[in-house]
Write a protein that holds these residues in place. Structure first.
Motif, PDB file in Angstrom:
ATOM      1  N   THR A   3       0.844  -1.191   0.000  1.00 35.83           N
ATOM      2  CA  THR A   3       0.000   0.000   0.000  1.00 35.83           C
ATOM      3  C   THR A   3       0.876   1.236   0.000  1.00 35.83           C
ATOM      4  N   ALA A   4       0.289   2.344  -0.375  1.00 33.71           N
ATOM      5  CA  ALA A   4       0.979   3.636  -0.361  1.00 33.71           C
ATOM      6  C   ALA A   4       0.122   4.608   0.428  1.00 33.71           C
ATOM      7  N   THR A   5       0.697   5.728   0.773  1.00 36.89           N
ATOM      8  CA  THR A   5      -0.062   6.740   1.510  1.00 36.89           C
ATOM      9  C   THR A   5      -0.277   7.959   0.630  1.00 36.89           C
ATOM     10  N   LEU A   6      -1.352   8.638   0.906  1.00 32.84           N
ATOM     11  CA  LEU A   6      -1.610   9.923   0.264  1.00 32.84           C
ATOM     12  C   LEU A   6      -0.989  11.005   1.130  1.00 32.84           C
ATOM     13  N   PRO A   7      -0.674  12.135   0.542  1.00 32.68           N
ATOM     14  CA  PRO A   7      -0.101  13.202   1.349  1.00 32.68           C
ATOM     15  C   PRO A   7      -1.107  13.716   2.392  1.00 32.68           C
ATOM     16  N   ALA A   8      -0.584  14.121   3.513  1.00 33.41           N
ATOM     17  CA  ALA A   8      -1.427  14.732   4.542  1.00 33.41           C
ATOM     18  C   ALA A   8      -1.922  16.073   4.008  1.00 33.41           C
ATOM     19  N   VAL A   9      -3.168  16.359   4.282  1.00 36.79           N
ATOM     20  CA  VAL A   9      -3.766  17.594   3.783  1.00 36.79           C
ATOM     21  C   VAL A   9      -4.261  18.405   4.968  1.00 36.79           C
ATOM     22  N   ARG A  10      -3.843  19.642   5.030  1.00 42.10           N
ATOM     23  CA  ARG A  10      -4.317  20.524   6.096  1.00 42.10           C
ATOM     24  C   ARG A  10      -5.649  21.120   5.674  1.00 42.10           C
ATOM     25  N   VAL A  11      -6.619  21.048   6.575  1.00 42.27           N
ATOM     26  CA  VAL A  11      -7.939  21.608   6.309  1.00 42.27           C
ATOM     27  C   VAL A  11      -8.389  22.403   7.529  1.00 42.27           C
ATOM     28  N   GLU A  12      -9.394  23.210   7.320  1.00 44.18           N
ATOM     29  CA  GLU A  12      -9.960  23.965   8.443  1.00 44.18           C
ATOM     30  C   GLU A  12     -10.652  22.986   9.384  1.00 44.18           C
ATOM     31  N   ALA A  14     -13.440  23.119  10.721  1.00 43.21           N
ATOM     32  CA  ALA A  14     -14.857  22.944  10.381  1.00 43.21           C
ATOM     33  C   ALA A  14     -15.037  21.877   9.307  1.00 43.21           C
ATOM     34  N   LEU A  15     -14.138  21.832   8.343  1.00 38.94           N
ATOM     35  CA  LEU A  15     -14.233  20.813   7.293  1.00 38.94           C
ATOM     36  C   LEU A  15     -14.029  19.422   7.875  1.00 38.94           C
ATOM     37  N   ARG A  16     -13.051  19.298   8.758  1.00 33.99           N
ATOM     38  CA  ARG A  16     -12.832  17.997   9.390  1.00 33.99           C
ATOM     39  C   ARG A  16     -14.061  17.577  10.189  1.00 33.99           C
ATOM     40  N   SER A  17     -14.642  18.502  10.922  1.00 28.69           N
ATOM     41  CA  SER A  17     -15.855  18.194  11.701  1.00 28.69           C
ATOM     42  C   SER A  17     -17.004  17.788  10.788  1.00 28.69           C
ATOM     43  N   ASP A  18     -17.154  18.509   9.680  1.00 31.69           N
ATOM     44  CA  ASP A  18     -18.212  18.167   8.731  1.00 31.69           C
ATOM     45  C   ASP A  18     -18.000  16.767   8.159  1.00 31.69           C
ATOM     46  N   ALA A  19     -16.757  16.446   7.825  1.00 28.44           N
ATOM     47  CA  ALA A  19     -16.450  15.121   7.283  1.00 28.44           C
ATOM     48  C   ALA A  19     -16.730  14.044   8.319  1.00 28.44           C
ATOM     49  N   GLU A  20     -16.331  14.268   9.543  1.00 28.38           N
ATOM     50  CA  GLU A  20     -16.561  13.282  10.601  1.00 28.38           C
ATOM     51  C   GLU A  20     -18.052  13.105  10.871  1.00 28.38           C
ATOM     52  N   ALA A  21     -18.817  14.171  10.679  1.00 28.62           N
ATOM     53  CA  ALA A  21     -20.250  14.116  10.950  1.00 28.62           C
ATOM     54  C   ALA A  21     -21.007  13.243   9.945  1.00 28.62           C
ATOM     55  N   VAL A  22     -20.446  13.028   8.781  1.00 30.35           N
ATOM     56  CA  VAL A  22     -21.149  12.252   7.757  1.00 30.35           C
ATOM     57  C   VAL A  22     -20.607  10.835   7.600  1.00 30.35           C
ATOM     58  N   LEU A  23     -19.705  10.434   8.471  1.00 33.26           N
ATOM     59  CA  LEU A  23     -19.156   9.078   8.388  1.00 33.26           C
ATOM     60  C   LEU A  23     -20.245   8.041   8.648  1.00 33.26           C
ATOM     61  N   ASP A  24     -20.191   6.968   7.877  1.00 30.07           N
ATOM     62  CA  ASP A  24     -21.103   5.850   8.123  1.00 30.07           C
ATOM     63  C   ASP A  24     -20.642   5.105   9.367  1.00 30.07           C
TER      64      ASP A  24
END
Length: 97
Positions: A3-12, A14-24
């Motif tokens: 496997t390989a890794t994707l680069p780490a991405v810095r986000v605000e 709020a975006l991280r919270s929004d993404a976590e809020a929609v996780l299955d």
């Protein structure tokens, strides 16, 4: 398969919270990000294939002289729109309904 890794991405935050809020249920943020990247890659490939087909069609149309000028296409669309408006004004259902 390695496997390989994707680069780490810095986000605000709020975006991280929004993404976590929609996780299955049971889905990790990493799973979600990987899925979004896969979907994005597939979408871009689809777009590229569409544009390639469109360019080929334009070139073929120009070469064979079988195309319809854009002004003619727009005129035909305007004619159809005007006919539909007249039908609506007369209280008649439009074709296709």
């Amino acid at each position: 398969m390695k496997t390989a890794t994707l680069p780490a991405v810095r986000v605000e935050p709020a975006l991280r919270s929004d993404a976590e809020a929609v996780l299955d249920e049971g889905e990790s943020l990493s799973d979600f990000v990987a899925s979004c990247v896969r979907d994005g890659v597939a979408w871009r490939r689809t777009q590229d294939a569409f544009l390639t087909r469109a360019r080929d069609a334009v070139e073929r149309s120009e070469r064979e002289g079988t195309g319809i000028p854009p002004q003619e296409v727009l005129r035909r669309m305007d004619d159809r729109l005007e006919a539909a408006r007249k039908q609506l004004a007369a209280g008649k259902p439009s074709a296709g309904k």
